[in-house]
Enzyme design. Sequence first.
Site, PDB file in Angstrom:
ATOM      1  N   ASP A  97       0.848  -1.207   0.000  1.00 32.85           N
ATOM      2  CA  ASP A  97       0.000   0.000   0.000  1.00 32.85           C
ATOM      3  C   ASP A  97       0.873   1.242   0.000  1.00 32.85           C
ATOM      4  O   ASP A  97       1.167   1.773   1.036  1.00 32.85           O
ATOM      5  CB  ASP A  97      -0.914  -0.023   1.228  1.00 32.85           C
ATOM      6  CG  ASP A  97      -1.857   1.166   1.275  1.00 32.85           C
ATOM      7  OD1 ASP A  97      -2.024   1.847   0.247  1.00 32.85           O
ATOM      8  OD2 ASP A  97      -2.422   1.410   2.353  1.00 32.85           O
ATOM      9  N   GLU A 129      -2.404  10.499  -0.543  1.00 32.94           N
ATOM     10  CA  GLU A 129      -3.679   9.762  -0.516  1.00 32.94           C
ATOM     11  C   GLU A 129      -4.069   9.468   0.918  1.00 32.94           C
ATOM     12  O   GLU A 129      -5.236   9.572   1.316  1.00 32.94           O
ATOM     13  CB  GLU A 129      -3.554   8.449  -1.303  1.00 32.94           C
ATOM     14  CG  GLU A 129      -4.876   7.712  -1.506  1.00 32.94           C
ATOM     15  CD  GLU A 129      -5.201   6.657  -0.451  1.00 32.94           C
ATOM     16  OE1 GLU A 129      -6.283   6.072  -0.533  1.00 32.94           O
ATOM     17  OE2 GLU A 129      -4.405   6.428   0.473  1.00 32.94           O
ATOM     18  N   GLU A 130      -3.077   9.083   1.718  1.00 30.90           N
ATOM     19  CA  GLU A 130      -3.349   8.658   3.094  1.00 30.90           C
ATOM     20  C   GLU A 130      -3.766   9.820   3.992  1.00 30.90           C
ATOM     21  O   GLU A 130      -4.251   9.609   5.098  1.00 30.90           O
ATOM     22  CB  GLU A 130      -2.123   7.943   3.690  1.00 30.90           C
ATOM     23  CG  GLU A 130      -1.652   6.717   2.899  1.00 30.90           C
ATOM     24  CD  GLU A 130      -2.549   5.505   3.046  1.00 30.90           C
ATOM     25  OE1 GLU A 130      -3.641   5.624   3.621  1.00 30.90           O
ATOM     26  OE2 GLU A 130      -2.144   4.423   2.570  1.00 30.90           O
TER      27      GLU A 130
HETATM   28  N1  PHE Z   1      -7.289   3.568   0.066  1.00 28.76           N
HETATM   29  C1  PHE Z   1      -6.983   2.601   1.109  1.00 28.76           C
HETATM   30  C2  PHE Z   1      -5.587   2.903   1.638  1.00 28.76           C
HETATM   31  O1  PHE Z   1      -4.748   3.411   0.926  1.00 28.76           O
HETATM   32  C3  PHE Z   1      -7.011   1.194   0.614  1.00 28.76           C
HETATM   33  C4  PHE Z   1      -8.344   0.795   0.097  1.00 28.76           C
HETATM   34  C5  PHE Z   1      -8.619   0.855  -1.256  1.00 28.76           C
HETATM   35  C6  PHE Z   1      -9.314   0.356   0.970  1.00 28.76           C
HETATM   36  C7  PHE Z   1      -9.883   0.500  -1.723  1.00 28.76           C
HETATM   37  C8  PHE Z   1     -10.576  -0.008   0.511  1.00 28.76           C
HETATM   38  C9  PHE Z   1     -10.866   0.084  -0.846  1.00 28.76           C
HETATM   39  O2  PHE Z   1      -5.303   2.634   2.776  1.00 28.76           O
HETATM   40 ZN    ZN Z   2      -3.356   2.972   2.937  1.00 30.27          ZN
HETATM   41 ZN    ZN Z   3      -3.626   2.756  -0.486  1.00 24.86          ZN
END
Ligand code: PHE
Ligand code: ZN
Ligand code: ZN
Length: 295
Positions: A97, A129-130
């Site tokens: 991630d 993003e986080e």
């Molecule tokens: N966007 C979340 C993250 O970066 C991961 C995620 C993606 C969770 C899609 C659920 C659905 O931690």
């Molecule tokens: Zn994440």
């Molecule tokens: Zn992510």
Amino acid sequence: GNTPDREALIVADGTSIDEPIPGAPGPVTHGIPVVGASFADGAALAAPGSTAYVQVLPAETRSDYNVIAELPGKNTENVVMAGAHLDSVIEGPGINDNGSGSAALLETALKMAELTPQNTIRFGWWAAEEQGLVGSADYVNGLSAAERDRIALYMNYDMVGSPNYIFMVYDADESTFEAPVPVPAGSEAIEDVYESYYTKVGELYEDTEFSGRSDYEAFILAGIPSSGLFTGAEVIKTEEQEAIWGGTAGEQFDPCYHEACDTIANNSMHALEVNSDLIAFAMLTFAYSTESVNG
Ligand code: PHE
Ligand code: ZN
Ligand code: ZN
Ligand code: ZN
């Protein structure tokens, strides 16, 4: 001795300190975010006779960067876009991630650079993003209406090599999950490309909620057809899923989700291999034609 040198809040009167403000970042006391405190701390602070106060720390501001790369096609008025977030949480290195999606997209970009596609292709590696989908939202919201109209579709890759993976496709056609925001028409054609590829290579897949939990959110809010791939985060694998994809039922799809152990060891090479090929396949498909999406 404990005289605050800037705005502070005396909470000794026991008034309502436990009511969170909708959308506030974390615990709040009388509407002011409390750094490093919890509601339990707030209750102690509010005890009758307490002279405790909450010191509000200055907010931090820093710059961050999206990385955008475009390869002009024969048609520069039709742009096919794919994106992956480049940042991780501060707790860990963020290899699944989202090193997984970022690396798969980079490899696709490097290979595609050898071609002259029919449509223009554009890659986005998103910042922050986080921190709340900041980079992608800033990008989309900064586009003029004309620039938005040129984007035929957007494909999102966030966590595509989870160690205890299952293959999932964002449910753009809402065949399994109702999406919380309207899904732009044409999105289902992107889902179809992913699903038919998995079928062709003999892999099974599930729909996953088009929930807004990743960088595609700003795109669908802007009316741009979107979908994407996902191999799972904190959710626990079921017995049925173990029977299909192997791995371990009763454990998270990514046991190191948002943790320090999200290292280079925290990937399924098989999931990463299949999805990297699919990410390239989908880009190549739409680089040739977006007719299935936009008519
Ligand atoms: N966007 C979340 C993250 O970066 C991961 C995620 C993606 C969770 C899609 C659920 C659905 O931690
Ligand atoms: Zn994440
Ligand atoms: Zn992510
Ligand atoms: Zn579906």
